[in-house]
Design an enzyme around this catalytic site. Structure first.
Site, mmCIF file in Angstrom:
data_model
loop_
_atom_site.group_PDB
_atom_site.id
_atom_site.type_symbol
_atom_site.label_atom_id
_atom_site.label_comp_id
_atom_site.label_asym_id
_atom_site.label_seq_id
_atom_site.Cartn_x
_atom_site.Cartn_y
_atom_site.Cartn_z
ATOM 1 C CD GLU A 270 3.837 5.076 5.388
ATOM 2 O OE1 GLU A 270 3.993 6.061 4.646
ATOM 3 O OE2 GLU A 270 4.246 3.935 5.093
ATOM 4 C CB CYS B 206 -1.862 0.821 5.630
ATOM 5 S SG CYS B 206 -1.584 -0.892 6.130
ATOM 6 C CG HIS C 15 3.333 0.515 5.867
ATOM 7 N ND1 HIS C 15 2.808 1.596 5.199
ATOM 8 C CD2 HIS C 15 2.437 -0.500 5.703
ATOM 9 C CE1 HIS C 15 1.642 1.262 4.665
ATOM 10 N NE2 HIS C 15 1.389 -0.001 4.954
HETATM 11 N N1 PCA Z 1 -0.995 -3.740 5.201
HETATM 12 C C1 PCA Z 1 -1.918 -3.289 4.171
HETATM 13 C C2 PCA Z 1 -3.276 -3.401 4.796
HETATM 14 C C3 PCA Z 1 -3.092 -4.235 6.012
HETATM 15 C C4 PCA Z 1 -1.651 -4.300 6.235
HETATM 16 O O1 PCA Z 1 -1.081 -4.793 7.215
HETATM 17 C C5 PCA Z 1 -1.550 -1.934 3.605
HETATM 18 O O2 PCA Z 1 -0.357 -1.613 3.534
HETATM 19 O O3 PCA Z 1 -2.443 -1.176 3.203
#
Ligand code: PCA
Length: 202
Positions: free
Chosen positions: A79, A142, A166
């Site tokens: 990200e 996240c 992610h």
């Molecule tokens: N993914 C979520 C919140 C916790 C996670 O592992 C997200 O992409 O916001």
């Protein structure tokens, strides 16, 4: 180099979350030159960010990498940015859904991740793991923990590089779905995140 690596608890009805599984597995690998501390973050709009900030203040790392999981992506998504917006499409683990609220009222619209994202991208790909740079960490936990961390570091004048990756879903998280959804094995995720960590520490 002291590095804080975080993962999230399961959410959204899934009993597992590869982000915390990968973080714990990498901690057990004891990567050379990296003094790794792992923290489990709750999927909770209050305790998620506070747990992360407390871990940073306690461990005092030289870099922070947070991991989370998202459906529908086929590659590790490094990200680049966190935005000042909470807009949940599902409830957090406290059962709360927030719509169109800022994370920090009157805070900056966005923060860029401060880890060397291009260097990490190259390192993950060199390890044979699909990876991309991503322009949206979403508007759920996240994005919230990344924004909250970058804001905390900025307002306190702390120059600790911080960022977020992610991870895709695990095969077992999508096996029962009728619509085909991308997934990745835990071992592949671990190889990719380890490569990113090595590049951060190099
Ligand atoms: N993914 C979520 C919140 C916790 C996670 O592992 C997200 O992409 O916001």
């Amino acid at each position: 180099m002291k590095v804080l690596l975080t993962g999230f608890e399961p959410f959204g009805g899934s009993p597992i979350n590869p982000s915390i599984q990968a973080a714990r597995a990498i901690a057990e690998m004891r990567l050379e030159g990296i003094d790794l501390s792992t923290t489990l973050l709750p999927v909770d709009r209050i305790s998620g960010p506070t747990t992360l900030v407390l871990a940073v203040e306690t461990f005092r790392p030289a870099a922070v990498l947070c991991l989370g999981q998202t459906m529908g992506r086929a590659a590790l998504s490094i990200e680049r940015v966190a935005i000042n917006l909470l807009d949940f499409s599902i409830a957090d683990n406290a059962g709360v859904t927030v719509t169109d609220e800022p994370i920090v009222p009157n805070g900056p619209a966005a923060y860029f991740a401060t880890l060397p994202v291009r260097q990490m991208l190259a390192a993950v790909r060199d390890a044979g793991v699909p990876a991309e740079l991503s322009l949206s960490a979403g508007t759920f936990l996240c994005n919230q923990v990344l924004y909250s961390l970058l804001h905390h570091l900025a307002v306190n004048g702390m120059s600790i590089p911080a960022g977020f990756i992610h991870l895709p879903a695990l095969p077992e998280q999508v096996a029962g779905r009728t619509a085909i959804t991308p997934s990745m094995s835990l071992d592949t995720m671990i190889a990719g995140v380890s490569a990113a960590l090595r590049s951060i520490a190099s």
